[in-house]
Design a protein around this motif. Structure first.
Motif, PDB file in Angstrom:
ATOM      1  N   ASN A 203      44.880  -2.421  66.854  1.00 33.00           N
ATOM      2  CA  ASN A 203      43.850  -1.423  67.121  1.00 33.00           C
ATOM      3  C   ASN A 203      42.654  -2.130  67.725  1.00 33.00           C
ATOM      4  O   ASN A 203      42.542  -3.361  67.638  1.00 33.00           O
ATOM      5  N   ASN A 236      49.644   0.121  69.594  1.00 33.32           N
ATOM      6  CA  ASN A 236      49.410   1.319  68.797  1.00 33.32           C
ATOM      7  C   ASN A 236      49.355   2.534  69.716  1.00 33.32           C
ATOM      8  O   ASN A 236      48.421   2.690  70.503  1.00 33.32           O
ATOM      9  N   ASP A 239      46.179   4.489  69.775  1.00 32.59           N
ATOM     10  CA  ASP A 239      44.966   3.781  70.196  1.00 32.59           C
ATOM     11  C   ASP A 239      45.121   3.426  71.674  1.00 32.59           C
ATOM     12  O   ASP A 239      45.775   2.446  72.030  1.00 32.59           O
ATOM     13  N   HIS A 308      46.440   4.078  57.458  1.00 30.29           N
ATOM     14  CA  HIS A 308      46.227   2.802  58.161  1.00 30.29           C
ATOM     15  C   HIS A 308      47.207   1.736  57.679  1.00 30.29           C
ATOM     16  O   HIS A 308      47.659   0.905  58.472  1.00 30.29           O
ATOM     17  N   HIS A 365      35.501   0.373  61.482  1.00 29.55           N
ATOM     18  CA  HIS A 365      36.897   0.726  61.749  1.00 29.55           C
ATOM     19  C   HIS A 365      37.772   0.457  60.524  1.00 29.55           C
ATOM     20  O   HIS A 365      38.684   1.222  60.216  1.00 29.55           O
TER      21      HIS A 365
END
Length: 498
Positions: A203, A236, A239, A308, A365
């Motif tokens: 990310n 990702n 992302d 996550h 984040h």
């Protein structure tokens, strides 16, 4: 051709090479030790040296130059090569002085790559990203161990790569966690460039902008992880920044882009279908079928069920599958894995309130992940923001925040963000400079706003060095304060060791 161009093997002629190693932290000390073993003429330059390392370097015959940040050590003038600690900013006076003298500068990662064949050259699997690097690195290594490989998680995770390449038994693979600092100094071509088996950027979000100077420079450093990747470039899907890095990367012909996401995967991706983690990348019939890797329920015991963490699992599975791990190996590794401390760690349940330590959330984040996992939350937030903007995080998660307790030196941006985006939410500032009492006060304030069923979450979204030695001390002091509270009242249990 420079002499340095020939130094691409442990077995090359390093004898007598004059090297200045800047910094004597974990990586700097490993560099000194390695270079001495290679026969180089080493000088260590550092602002501070602890007694143990001073003694060891004395035994090794390595001179130490103690210099202030703004000094230009004379020892630099005699060096043919500088090995710089990854923590030194590009504008550090020592690096500026070396550049002015035209002295080549390497990081510890480049040195390790050049001497990786001391025993046998392992495959390198690279992992970076703003958050999740350590968990993904550990998971990937765990999966490959389950597949019977001799493997080590190394790099920014805490074990220097230079220590691993000198292991007398050698490794089949090294899973190398790389920070943006380490990536910044890596060459993109030439004799020192890495040629990894596979690489992943998990990310991208703004971080360390004070060090890199801009968001573009930070992203450019992260993008280097894909350079010369030979088998898989893992990104990702959710992302876009990581997808663009893969698209722009100069990889080896035939290297595949492998995506991961929490949704239904495409034909070259890993994802989730009806609660099952599946692989549509590493099978011949990937356009019409998928391989089952694990169930979401398999992630629960290891604390990997949150969104996550599930992404980290999928990224690790992609890397492990690229190296040859079978689905069964991936599944068994997930079931037996356990997270490190201070990563969404349940400390205790006191009076019906969960107290969770995510002190490792050192930027907005990172805090995003744990905030998304709990509702309602009494949020302990703050510290040293390093140029990062906390306001979008506050705006996004305000509906799940019952109250906020703000710690650290950079309290004003948090308080202002709540006043602007969520003026009805109670905000308590802890303004004591005393490290010993910060968490006790913060925990008591948070508990006073937490109803049974709520979670008091330490997810600071900021670095810890303003008040603590590191994020681990911050988490430990939080856990101690929670246990003190638990000892005074009814509680449903706690995890030993917190």
């Amino acid at each position: 051709m420079s002499r340095l161009d020939d130094l691409t093997s442990w077995h090359a002629d390093w004898k007598g090479l004059r090297v200045a190693v800047l910094g004597l932290g974990v990586t700097g000390f490993a560099a000194v030790d390695t270079l001495v073993e290679l026969g180089a003429d080493v000088t260590a330059i550092a602002e501070r040296v602890d007694d143990e390392r001073r003694t060891i370097l004395g035994v090794l015959g390595v001179p130490i130059v103690e210099a202030g940040r703004d000094e230009s050590p004379a020892a630099l003038s005699e060096a043919e090569l500088v090995i710089a600690s990854p923590g030194l900013r590009p504008d550090h006076p020592w690096l500026t002085a070396a550049a002015e003298r035209g002295i080549p500068m390497w990081g510890d990662i480049e040195l390790a790559w050049r001497v990786r064949d001391r025993v046998r050259a392992a495959e390198w699997i690279l992992v970076t990203g703003t958050n999740g690097k350590t968990t993904t690195t550990q998971l990937t290594a765990h999966m490959l161990r389950e597949a019977g490989r001799r493997v080590a998680p190394v790099g920014n995770i805490g074990t220097p790569v230079l220590d691993a390449v000198r292991d007398p038994e050698g490794f089949d693979a090294l899973v190398v966690e790389l920070s943006s600092f380490q990536l910044h100094s890596l060459p993109v071509d030439g004799p020192g460039a890495l040629w990894p088996h596979s690489a992943a950027c998990l990310n991208i979000d703004d971080d360390h902008l004070d060090w890199h100077g801009s968001a573009d420079a930070y992203r450019a450093a992260k993008g280097k992880v894909y350079g010369n990747a030979r088998v898989a470039a893992v990104y990702n899907v959710e992302d876009d920044a990581t997808m663009r890095l893969v698209e722009d990367a100069d990889v080896v012909e035939g290297c595949r882009a492998i995506g991961f996401s929490l949704g239904v995967p495409g034909p070259s991706d890993l994802g989730i279908v009806d609660g099952v983690l599946v692989d549509r990348a590493f099978l011949d019939e990937r356009r019409s079928s998928a391989l089952e890797l694990a169930h979401l329920d398999d992630l629960e015991p290891a604390g990997l069920r949150s969104p996550h963490m599930a992404r980290n699992v999928l990224a690790a599975a992609a890397l492990a599958r690229a190296v040859g791990a079978d689905p069964a190996h991936v599944r068994e590794a997930i079931r037996s894995f356990r997270l490190d401390r201070h990563r969404t760690e349940l400390v205790a349940i006191v009076d019906g309130v969960r107290f969770v330590d995510d002190s490792k959330a050192t930027n907005p984040h990172a805090a995003e992940g744990s905030l998304s996992a709990f509702d309602p939350v009494v949020w302990i937030v703050g510290g040293l923001f390093k140029g990062a903007d906390v306001a979008p995080l506050v705006a996004k998660h305000a509906p799940r925040v019952a109250a906020a307790v703000v710690i650290g030196v950079d309290r004003a941006p948090v308080v202002e963000a709540f006043a602007r985006h969520a003026p009805g939410i109670p905000v308590v500032e802890v303004d004591t400079p005393d490290t010993g009492s910060v968490m006790r006060i913060a925990v008591e304030a948070a508990a006073s706003h937490a109803e049974p069923g709520a979670t008091v979450l330490l997810a600071p979204a900021a670095a810890s060095m303003d008040q603590f030695v590191d994020y681990a001390e911050r988490g430990d002091r939080f856990a101690d304060a929670v246990r003190e509270r638990g000892a005074r009242g009814d509680h449903d249990g706690s995890r030993p060791g917190g």
